[in-house]
Design an enzyme around this catalytic site. Structure first.
Site, PDB file in Angstrom:
ATOM      1  CB  THR A   1      -4.837  -9.720  -9.977  1.00 40.54           C
ATOM      2  OG1 THR A   1      -4.741 -10.722  -8.954  1.00 40.54           O
ATOM      3  CG2 THR A   1      -4.784 -10.377 -11.346  1.00 40.54           C
TER       4      THR A   1
ATOM      5  CG  ASP B   1       3.044 -13.043  -6.867  1.00 40.93           C
ATOM      6  OD1 ASP B   1       3.201 -11.910  -7.390  1.00 40.93           O
ATOM      7  OD2 ASP B   1       2.133 -13.814  -7.210  1.00 40.93           O
TER       8      ASP B   1
ATOM      9  CB  CYS C   1       0.132 -11.042  -6.226  1.00 43.29           C
ATOM     10  SG  CYS C   1      -1.663 -10.895  -6.259  1.00 43.29           S
TER      11      CYS C   1
ATOM     12  CG  HIS D   1     -15.301   4.600   5.650  1.00 49.17           C
ATOM     13  ND1 HIS D   1     -16.498   4.611   4.981  1.00 49.17           N
ATOM     14  CD2 HIS D   1     -14.887   5.886   5.704  1.00 49.17           C
ATOM     15  CE1 HIS D   1     -16.813   5.868   4.649  1.00 49.17           C
ATOM     16  NE2 HIS D   1     -15.836   6.653   5.073  1.00 49.17           N
TER      17      HIS D   1
ATOM     18  CG  HIS E   1     -16.523   4.128  10.021  1.00 46.82           C
ATOM     19  ND1 HIS E   1     -17.307   3.614   9.015  1.00 46.82           N
ATOM     20  CD2 HIS E   1     -16.407   5.456   9.774  1.00 46.82           C
ATOM     21  CE1 HIS E   1     -17.663   4.591   8.195  1.00 46.82           C
ATOM     22  NE2 HIS E   1     -17.136   5.725   8.628  1.00 46.82           N
TER      23      HIS E   1
END
Ligand code: RB5
Length: 142
Positions: free
Chosen positions: A66, A7, A64, A97, A133
């Site tokens: 954050t 974004d 974005c 993992h 996993h």
């Protein structure tokens, strides 16, 4: 093939990541956005996750401000395991993992040098294939 999108909050960092991908001859599809003009991150999360689920791309990178909003949006999509990473340890561990297929980054959180190292780690680390996993990954979709 890597699917990448951002974004407005991630646009500047995406330019750095695109530069890294080009320098390393890594094929990618850029799903936008194309400027710092405000847009809605879920739209871009959807474009990248659709490309992965349609098998036109194997992994995705979403950016974005954050990395949080765009990773939340991506993780709503079945089959998507999106990891928001701010360090190389997590980028390596989430591939080994979680077999994460999308990396999320925060353009307002980390600088371009670290971001490129995280991308490099994410793209060059294989899933361990360990049974424990795989079992946990299978449980996510149930
Ligand atoms: C946009 O201002 C910002 O909210 C967005 O880039 C992201 O950080 C949301 O989680």
């Amino acid at each position: 093939m890597i699917a990448i999108a951002c974004d407005h909050g991630g646009y500047e960092l995406k330019l750095e990541i695109l530069d890294y991908l080009r320098r390393n001859n890594i094929a990618f599809k850029d799903f936008g956005c194309d400027s710092t003009e405000a847009v809605d991150y879920p739209v871009y999360a959807r474009k990248v996750t659709a490309a992965i689920n349609e098998n036109s791309c194997d992994k995705g990178i979403l950016i974005c401000g954050t990395g949080i909003g765009i990773s939340i949006a991506a993780n709503k999509v079945p089959g998507i395991r999106c990891a928001l990473c701010t360090d190389c340890f997590c980028a390596e561990a989430t591939r080994q993992h979680n077999d994460s297929n999308v990396l999320a980054l925060g353009g307002r959180v980390i600088g371009p040098g670290l971001a490129v190292k995280i991308v490099d780690t994410f793209l060059n680390t294989e899933f361990s294939g360990a049974e424990r996993h795989q079992k946990r990954i299978d449980l996510i979709e149930k």
